[in-house]
Scaffold this active site. Structure first.
Site, PDB file in Angstrom:
ATOM      1  N   SER A  11       0.850  -1.190   0.000  1.00 28.51           N
ATOM      2  CA  SER A  11       0.000   0.000   0.000  1.00 28.51           C
ATOM      3  C   SER A  11       0.884   1.236   0.000  1.00 28.51           C
ATOM      4  CB  SER A  11      -0.894   0.015   1.242  1.00 28.51           C
ATOM      5  OG  SER A  11      -1.366   1.338   1.452  1.00 28.51           O
ATOM      6  N   HIS A  36      -1.313  -1.410  -4.201  1.00 26.71           N
ATOM      7  CA  HIS A  36      -2.591  -1.049  -3.571  1.00 26.71           C
ATOM      8  C   HIS A  36      -2.617   0.467  -3.362  1.00 26.71           C
ATOM      9  CE1 HIS A  36      -6.135  -1.899  -1.039  1.00 26.71           C
ATOM     10  NE2 HIS A  36      -5.660  -0.986  -0.198  1.00 26.71           N
ATOM     11  N   ASP A  38      -4.741   3.648  -1.853  1.00 25.59           N
ATOM     12  CA  ASP A  38      -5.802   4.005  -0.909  1.00 25.59           C
ATOM     13  C   ASP A  38      -6.327   5.408  -1.186  1.00 25.59           C
ATOM     14  OD1 ASP A  38      -6.018   1.716   0.857  1.00 25.59           O
ATOM     15  OD2 ASP A  38      -3.942   2.174   1.434  1.00 25.59           O
ATOM     16  N   MET A  40      -8.938   8.167  -0.104  1.00 26.68           N
ATOM     17  CA  MET A  40      -9.766   8.552   1.049  1.00 26.68           C
ATOM     18  C   MET A  40     -10.275   9.973   0.850  1.00 26.68           C
ATOM     19  SD  MET A  40      -7.463   7.116   4.186  1.00 26.68           S
ATOM     20  CE  MET A  40      -6.563   5.555   4.063  1.00 26.68           C
ATOM     21  N   HIS A  69      -8.477   1.120  -3.937  1.00 29.57           N
ATOM     22  CA  HIS A  69      -9.398   0.950  -2.810  1.00 29.57           C
ATOM     23  C   HIS A  69     -10.057   2.296  -2.530  1.00 29.57           C
ATOM     24  CE1 HIS A  69      -9.560   0.005   1.840  1.00 29.57           C
ATOM     25  NE2 HIS A  69     -10.769   0.152   1.307  1.00 29.57           N
ATOM     26  N   MET A  71     -12.187   4.585  -0.542  1.00 25.94           N
ATOM     27  CA  MET A  71     -12.825   4.865   0.756  1.00 25.94           C
ATOM     28  C   MET A  71     -13.484   6.233   0.633  1.00 25.94           C
ATOM     29  SD  MET A  71      -9.735   3.383   3.077  1.00 25.94           S
ATOM     30  CE  MET A  71      -8.611   3.419   1.681  1.00 25.94           C
ATOM     31  N   MET A 140     -11.629  -5.664   5.435  1.00 28.38           N
ATOM     32  CA  MET A 140     -10.767  -4.782   6.231  1.00 28.38           C
ATOM     33  C   MET A 140     -10.473  -5.467   7.560  1.00 28.38           C
ATOM     34  SD  MET A 140     -10.193  -2.282   4.295  1.00 28.38           S
ATOM     35  CE  MET A 140      -9.133  -1.440   5.473  1.00 28.38           C
ATOM     36  N   GLY A 145      -8.892   4.128   7.226  1.00 31.46           N
ATOM     37  CA  GLY A 145      -8.596   5.547   7.418  1.00 31.46           C
ATOM     38  C   GLY A 145      -7.119   5.835   7.604  1.00 31.46           C
ATOM     39  N   PHE A 146      -6.406   4.885   8.194  1.00 32.93           N
ATOM     40  CA  PHE A 146      -4.999   5.129   8.494  1.00 32.93           C
ATOM     41  C   PHE A 146      -4.180   3.855   8.348  1.00 32.93           C
ATOM     42  CE2 PHE A 146      -7.646   8.003  10.927  1.00 32.93           C
ATOM     43  CZ  PHE A 146      -7.107   9.240  10.572  1.00 32.93           C
ATOM     44  N   ASP A 178      -6.717  -6.360   4.392  1.00 30.45           N
ATOM     45  CA  ASP A 178      -6.046  -5.052   4.396  1.00 30.45           C
ATOM     46  C   ASP A 178      -6.093  -4.462   5.794  1.00 30.45           C
ATOM     47  OD1 ASP A 178      -5.087  -2.493   3.813  1.00 30.45           O
ATOM     48  OD2 ASP A 178      -6.817  -1.916   2.587  1.00 30.45           O
ATOM     49  N   GLY A 179      -4.898  -4.235   6.353  1.00 28.11           N
ATOM     50  CA  GLY A 179      -4.799  -3.553   7.648  1.00 28.11           C
ATOM     51  C   GLY A 179      -4.093  -4.399   8.680  1.00 28.11           C
TER      52      GLY A 179
END
Ligand code: DX5
Ligand code: ZN
Length: 224
Positions: A11, A36, A38, A40, A69, A71, A140, A145-146, A178-179
């Site tokens: 990511s 990946h 992200d 947001m 992804h 978000m 997830m 978010g982070f 993811d995460g």
């Protein structure tokens, strides 16, 4: 279809954005399978990151498939922009899509792979009615978010449930997590059924990206 080969998707949220092109070349040379990305919006999640112009820049800097992804609220408004920018896979959160079946159809019409993402507290049943239309499911394993958060163990039974549905119905659907994916958690997620592993901190925080990716891959493969 049984589970696919292990894929590691760094990511870029955890990379040095001032050196984006070099970071992408480095993870590509280090054995990454996908990139990946992200996205947001500061609404669906508190953080604000990047949009189509950066996806387009990422597209020019790597040959690897881009796993985007989203978000963001109302993703249906900008799916074509992300595909035009170079997304190979577009992931939308079920929580942002009142007309999920329609949105999945919209992704497929663009020619991109369609992925539905579930937050840790969203039940597997949210996939009912769309699973057969998907190329990928993303669970997830942190609240989005982070980067750099702790893996949420209670997602593992949901992973097993969805792996069971994919296998029983013989679907060709990749199952991604993811995460908080790192040494220790990547193997547990793999054993529970995941075959695609997003990792930010565990790759870009490693001294040696190739060793970081290889360690994740080895643990994921050995867990099956
Ligand atoms: C979280 C993002 C993740 C994040 C993962 O909202 O979707 O992709 O970058 O970061 P790590 O691997 O550090 O948990
Ligand atoms: Zn992500």
């Amino acid at each position: 279809m049984s589970r696919g080969a292990v894929r590691i998707a760094p990511s870029i949220l955890a990379c040095d954005f001032a050196r984006l092109g070099e970071e992408l070349s480095a993870v590509e040379a280090a054995g990454a399978d996908w990139i990946h990305v992200d996205v947001m919006d500061g609404h669906f999640v508190p953080n604000l990151t990047l949009g189509p112009p950066i996806v387009e820049a990422v597209r020019r800097a790597t040959n690897l498939p881009l796993d985007v992804h989203l978000m963001i609220e109302a993703p249906e408004r900008s799916i074509p922009d992300y595909v035009k920018a170079g997304a190979d896979t577009v992931g939308v959160h079920a929580e942002t899509c009142p007309h999920l079946h329609r949105t999945v159809g919209q992704i497929r019409e663009t020619g991109a792979r369609a992925c539905v993402v579930l937050n840790p507290s969203t039940p597997a049943q949210a996939l009912e009615g769309v699973l057969g239309e998907l190329d990928q499911v993303l669970l997830m394993t942190v609240n989005p978010g982070f980067g750099g958060q702790r893996f949420i163990e209670s997602v593992l039974p949901k992973l097993e449930t969805i792996r069971g549905w994919i296998d029983e119905r013989d679907l060709n659907v990749a199952l991604e997590v993811d995460g908080g994916i790192a040494a220790g958690t990547v193997g547990r997620a793999s054993r529970a059924g995941a075959d695609v592993f997003v990792a930010g901190t565990a790759v870009f925080g490693a001294e040696d990206y190739a060793a970081g990716i290889a360690a994740l891959r080895r643990e994921a493969e050995e867990a099956v």
